[in-house]
Design a protein around this motif. Structure first.
Motif, PDB file in Angstrom:
ATOM      1  N   ALA A  15       0.819  -1.221   0.000  1.00 44.18           N
ATOM      2  CA  ALA A  15       0.000   0.000   0.000  1.00 44.18           C
ATOM      3  C   ALA A  15       0.849   1.265   0.000  1.00 44.18           C
ATOM      4  O   ALA A  15       0.593   2.200  -0.769  1.00 44.18           O
ATOM      5  CB  ALA A  15      -0.948   0.000   1.193  1.00 44.18           C
ATOM      6  N   GLY A  16       1.869   1.311   0.858  1.00 49.48           N
ATOM      7  CA  GLY A  16       2.711   2.504   0.910  1.00 49.48           C
ATOM      8  C   GLY A  16       3.395   2.777  -0.412  1.00 49.48           C
ATOM      9  O   GLY A  16       3.435   3.924  -0.891  1.00 49.48           O
ATOM     10  N   GLY A  17       3.924   1.721  -1.042  1.00 47.60           N
ATOM     11  CA  GLY A  17       4.568   1.889  -2.339  1.00 47.60           C
ATOM     12  C   GLY A  17       3.597   2.306  -3.423  1.00 47.60           C
ATOM     13  O   GLY A  17       3.930   3.123  -4.291  1.00 47.60           O
ATOM     14  N   LEU A  18       2.373   1.745  -3.393  1.00 49.06           N
ATOM     15  CA  LEU A  18       1.358   2.118  -4.381  1.00 49.06           C
ATOM     16  C   LEU A  18       0.965   3.582  -4.241  1.00 49.06           C
ATOM     17  O   LEU A  18       0.789   4.291  -5.247  1.00 49.06           O
ATOM     18  CB  LEU A  18       0.120   1.221  -4.224  1.00 49.06           C
ATOM     19  CG  LEU A  18       0.243  -0.207  -4.739  1.00 49.06           C
ATOM     20  CD1 LEU A  18      -0.994  -1.012  -4.348  1.00 49.06           C
ATOM     21  CD2 LEU A  18       0.424  -0.212  -6.259  1.00 49.06           C
ATOM     22  N   ILE A  19       0.827   4.037  -2.995  1.00 55.29           N
ATOM     23  CA  ILE A  19       0.477   5.447  -2.780  1.00 55.29           C
ATOM     24  C   ILE A  19       1.577   6.358  -3.314  1.00 55.29           C
ATOM     25  O   ILE A  19       1.305   7.372  -3.965  1.00 55.29           O
ATOM     26  CB  ILE A  19       0.225   5.708  -1.281  1.00 55.29           C
ATOM     27  CG1 ILE A  19      -1.059   5.013  -0.828  1.00 55.29           C
ATOM     28  CG2 ILE A  19       0.135   7.208  -1.003  1.00 55.29           C
ATOM     29  CD1 ILE A  19      -1.288   5.059   0.662  1.00 55.29           C
ATOM     30  N   GLU A  20       2.819   5.993  -3.060  1.00 55.43           N
ATOM     31  CA  GLU A  20       3.927   6.833  -3.512  1.00 55.43           C
ATOM     32  C   GLU A  20       4.067   6.831  -5.029  1.00 55.43           C
ATOM     33  O   GLU A  20       4.472   7.831  -5.624  1.00 55.43           O
ATOM     34  CB  GLU A  20       5.225   6.366  -2.854  1.00 55.43           C
ATOM     35  CG  GLU A  20       5.273   6.648  -1.357  1.00 55.43           C
ATOM     36  CD  GLU A  20       6.571   6.179  -0.716  1.00 55.43           C
ATOM     37  OE1 GLU A  20       7.342   5.454  -1.395  1.00 55.43           O
ATOM     38  OE2 GLU A  20       6.814   6.544   0.447  1.00 55.43           O
ATOM     39  N   SER A  21       3.753   5.718  -5.681  1.00 56.77           N
ATOM     40  CA  SER A  21       3.905   5.630  -7.133  1.00 56.77           C
ATOM     41  C   SER A  21       2.679   6.123  -7.895  1.00 56.77           C
ATOM     42  O   SER A  21       2.807   6.754  -8.957  1.00 56.77           O
ATOM     43  CB  SER A  21       4.222   4.190  -7.548  1.00 56.77           C
ATOM     44  OG  SER A  21       3.169   3.320  -7.185  1.00 56.77           O
ATOM     45  N   LEU A  22       1.474   5.846  -7.358  1.00 54.81           N
ATOM     46  CA  LEU A  22       0.248   6.216  -8.052  1.00 54.81           C
ATOM     47  C   LEU A  22      -0.321   7.551  -7.601  1.00 54.81           C
ATOM     48  O   LEU A  22      -1.006   8.241  -8.368  1.00 54.81           O
ATOM     49  CB  LEU A  22      -0.827   5.129  -7.851  1.00 54.81           C
ATOM     50  CG  LEU A  22      -0.535   3.736  -8.391  1.00 54.81           C
ATOM     51  CD1 LEU A  22      -1.677   2.780  -8.016  1.00 54.81           C
ATOM     52  CD2 LEU A  22      -0.350   3.783  -9.901  1.00 54.81           C
ATOM     53  N   GLY A  23      -0.077   7.911  -6.358  1.00 58.77           N
ATOM     54  CA  GLY A  23      -0.762   9.044  -5.758  1.00 58.77           C
ATOM     55  C   GLY A  23      -2.050   8.581  -5.104  1.00 58.77           C
ATOM     56  O   GLY A  23      -2.563   7.496  -5.401  1.00 58.77           O
ATOM     57  N   TYR A  24      -2.580   9.401  -4.211  1.00 61.40           N
ATOM     58  CA  TYR A  24      -3.755   8.990  -3.441  1.00 61.40           C
ATOM     59  C   TYR A  24      -4.998   8.800  -4.303  1.00 61.40           C
ATOM     60  O   TYR A  24      -5.781   7.872  -4.084  1.00 61.40           O
ATOM     61  CB  TYR A  24      -4.046  10.012  -2.342  1.00 61.40           C
ATOM     62  CG  TYR A  24      -3.140   9.895  -1.143  1.00 61.40           C
ATOM     63  CD1 TYR A  24      -3.227   8.807  -0.276  1.00 61.40           C
ATOM     64  CD2 TYR A  24      -2.194  10.877  -0.866  1.00 61.40           C
ATOM     65  CE1 TYR A  24      -2.398   8.710   0.832  1.00 61.40           C
ATOM     66  CE2 TYR A  24      -1.359  10.791   0.237  1.00 61.40           C
ATOM     67  CZ  TYR A  24      -1.464   9.703   1.083  1.00 61.40           C
ATOM     68  OH  TYR A  24      -0.640   9.600   2.173  1.00 61.40           O
ATOM     69  N   VAL A  25      -5.216   9.669  -5.275  1.00 61.43           N
ATOM     70  CA  VAL A  25      -6.438   9.586  -6.081  1.00 61.43           C
ATOM     71  C   VAL A  25      -6.507   8.257  -6.816  1.00 61.43           C
ATOM     72  O   VAL A  25      -7.501   7.516  -6.735  1.00 61.43           O
ATOM     73  CB  VAL A  25      -6.531  10.759  -7.071  1.00 61.43           C
ATOM     74  CG1 VAL A  25      -7.744  10.568  -7.987  1.00 61.43           C
ATOM     75  CG2 VAL A  25      -6.630  12.085  -6.330  1.00 61.43           C
ATOM     76  N   GLN A  26      -5.458   7.934  -7.552  1.00 56.73           N
ATOM     77  CA  GLN A  26      -5.439   6.683  -8.304  1.00 56.73           C
ATOM     78  C   GLN A  26      -5.470   5.473  -7.373  1.00 56.73           C
ATOM     79  O   GLN A  26      -6.070   4.440  -7.702  1.00 56.73           O
ATOM     80  CB  GLN A  26      -4.187   6.631  -9.200  1.00 56.73           C
ATOM     81  CG  GLN A  26      -4.125   7.719 -10.253  1.00 56.73           C
ATOM     82  CD  GLN A  26      -5.306   7.642 -11.216  1.00 56.73           C
ATOM     83  OE1 GLN A  26      -5.762   6.562 -11.580  1.00 56.73           O
ATOM     84  NE2 GLN A  26      -5.812   8.806 -11.624  1.00 56.73           N
ATOM     85  N   PHE A  27      -4.834   5.588  -6.220  1.00 58.05           N
ATOM     86  CA  PHE A  27      -4.830   4.482  -5.263  1.00 58.05           C
ATOM     87  C   PHE A  27      -6.246   4.153  -4.804  1.00 58.05           C
ATOM     88  O   PHE A  27      -6.648   2.976  -4.781  1.00 58.05           O
ATOM     89  CB  PHE A  27      -3.954   4.828  -4.055  1.00 58.05           C
ATOM     90  CG  PHE A  27      -4.029   3.826  -2.935  1.00 58.05           C
ATOM     91  CD1 PHE A  27      -3.354   2.620  -3.018  1.00 58.05           C
ATOM     92  CD2 PHE A  27      -4.793   4.095  -1.799  1.00 58.05           C
ATOM     93  CE1 PHE A  27      -3.429   1.686  -1.985  1.00 58.05           C
ATOM     94  CE2 PHE A  27      -4.868   3.177  -0.770  1.00 58.05           C
ATOM     95  CZ  PHE A  27      -4.189   1.971  -0.860  1.00 58.05           C
ATOM     96  N   TYR A  28      -7.026   5.171  -4.449  1.00 57.95           N
ATOM     97  CA  TYR A  28      -8.381   4.910  -3.959  1.00 57.95           C
ATOM     98  C   TYR A  28      -9.331   4.487  -5.080  1.00 57.95           C
ATOM     99  O   TYR A  28     -10.293   3.750  -4.833  1.00 57.95           O
ATOM    100  CB  TYR A  28      -8.916   6.128  -3.196  1.00 57.95           C
ATOM    101  CG  TYR A  28      -8.277   6.262  -1.825  1.00 57.95           C
ATOM    102  CD1 TYR A  28      -8.492   5.293  -0.854  1.00 57.95           C
ATOM    103  CD2 TYR A  28      -7.437   7.323  -1.533  1.00 57.95           C
ATOM    104  CE1 TYR A  28      -7.889   5.396   0.389  1.00 57.95           C
ATOM    105  CE2 TYR A  28      -6.830   7.436  -0.296  1.00 57.95           C
ATOM    106  CZ  TYR A  28      -7.061   6.468   0.658  1.00 57.95           C
ATOM    107  OH  TYR A  28      -6.454   6.547   1.892  1.00 57.95           O
TER     108      TYR A  28
END
Length: 442
Positions: free
Chosen positions: A388-401
């Motif tokens: 999750a932490g890596g996804l947030i850093e790579s995608l950003g919060y909008v794309q992550f959610y």
């Protein structure tokens, strides 16, 4: 006619089931079940973030929740091992007292440590809280299911969720305010007292009426039967494999969103007071509303249709986090997001917990519910802790959610398939029947 009965009869008919002894006991049990989650969840996330711990390390702490997902491994001990000295109080009551004491000790240990000085030891303490809390959950869930009559499962699940939210929110709020005025150690020590309601409930009510005694474990063969029996009994039911697959999948998106929301709020610049007011305060009342709606849905629509509606709402609610992430710091939007998500979670908490409870066989209550409840979040917690932490850093919060919303869809579609195939009622255990199996539930 007793005074208590007269008082209950004066209440509106829709409220009377909530003030019966068994649902009130479920409320107290839920309070003690909810607070350890807050201690190693949002509260610990906030504490670590404020101490400057990096995002990958913070999200890795969600792996402490994985202990809950393996609680079925020692659940047979809770079903069959008689505790020395305490055992004379009864199997369930003695384990309530023992596990509750373990939780209090583990929470106190976690509170006394400094994350900036020794993060590894904090991780060990978080795992200890998870292990003690998971053991407490095994006993609490078994006590609740065996205390409630079959027709009380919906109401009892709602009251349990009320209690869970009261315990988690009260402990989380207390910790934030005490940490602001004093320090985190004092906050955790005070919160340890939330383990007491379930312990007192067990002492007052005694052993649950529907508890089925399990023979003492003697020898490796009997121990193997105790471990394998609950799973084999469940897997003999029609549609059991698909039910287990659904349980594994249905909460992935919801877990990913909820275990990372404090990171979002911290990065958007929300203060402790704003988090306490909106995430904790507004979320608390929204969740209570959701629980009430869930109870009404369960009673009016039946279990099967109410679960489907709850799954759809929980998936859609993740979109509100994406909206908040895109909009930035906004108190009114935070209130809407937290309100929507908690109403959806409250509805799901009632109807899904009632469904999982109804899947249990009363001869294996602790072990089967431990297996089902652990399976319900293991994938989401594993993904959160590892990526999750890596996804947030790579995608950003909008794309992550947005991604968490898509991840929730397979569970919805699988449940819809089981519903149309008639597999829902055919896989229920005897805990879910107020009448002989085969009767329609809606």
């Amino acid at each position: 006619m007793s005074t208590a009965l007269s008082w209950r009869q004066r209440l509106p008919s829709g409220l009377r089931p909530y003030v019966e002894r068994e649902p009130l006991a479920a409320l107290m049990l839920g309070i003690s079940s909810g607070f350890p989650y807050a201690m190693i969840g949002a509260t610990l996330t906030t504490r670590l973030a404020q101490d400057g711990i990096d995002k990958k390390s913070v999200t890795a702490f969600s792996l402490a929740f994985l202990v809950y997902n393996f609680k079925f491994l020692w659940a047979p001990l809770v079903d069959g091992v008689r505790l020395p000295l305490l055992g004379r109080l009864g199997q369930r009551v003695s384990w309530l007292l023992f596990a509750g004491t373990l939780v209090m000790a583990a929470v106190a240990w976690l509170g006394m440590l400094d994350p900036s000085a020794d993060l590894a030891r904090v991780a060990m303490a978080a795992v200890a809280v998870g292990a003690a809390g998971a053991t407490y959950d095994i006993v609490i869930d078994a006590y609740r299911i065996e205390t409630l009559r079959p027709e009380q499962l919906g109401v009892g699940s709602g009251m349990s969720q009320y209690g869970w939210r009261i315990g988690s929110v009260a402990a989380g709020s207390l910790a934030l305010y005490v940490a602001t005025l004093g320090n985190w150690s004092t906050a955790y020590l005070l919160c340890a007292a939330f383990a007491l309601p379930a312990m007192v409930t067990g002492l007052v009510l005694g052993e649950p009426a529907r508890h089925v005694a399990v023979s003492a474990h003697r020898g490796l063969r009997q121990a193997w039967v105790a471990v394998s029996g609950p799973l084999l009994e469940f897997m003999r039911r029609r549609g059991a494999f698909l039910v287990l697959l659904f349980v594994l999948l249905h909460k992935i998106g919801d877990t990913l969103a909820n275990l990372t929301v404090r990171l979002l709020l911290n990065d958007l610049g929300f203060s402790n007071e704003e988090i306490a007011t909106f995430d904790v305060g507004v979320g608390f009342f929204a969740y209570l509303i959701g629980i009430f709606i869930g109870g009404v849905m369960y009673a009016s629509l039946g279990m099967k249709r109410s679960v489907l509606i709850a799954l759809v709402l929980m998936a859609v609610s993740n979109l509100s986090f994406a909206w908040l992430a895109g909009a930035g710091h906004s108190n009114w939007l935070l209130a809407f997001t937290i309100g929507f998500e908690n109403i959806a979670s409250g509805i799901g908490g009632v109807v899904v917990v009632a469904y999982l409870s109804a899947l249990c066989n009363l001869a294996y209550t602790a072990t089967q519910y431990a297996l089902l409840s652990a399976a319900a979040s293991i994938v989401g917690r594993l993904v959160t802790g590892t990526t999750a932490g890596g996804l947030i850093e790579s995608l950003g919060y909008v794309q992550f959610y947005l991604l968490t919303t898509l991840v929730a869809l397979p569970g919805v579609l699988l449940y819809l398939f089981m519903l149309r195939a008639g597999l829902i009622e055919q896989s229920l255990g005897d805990a879910g029947f107020a009448q002989p199996p085969g009767a329609a539930d809606d």
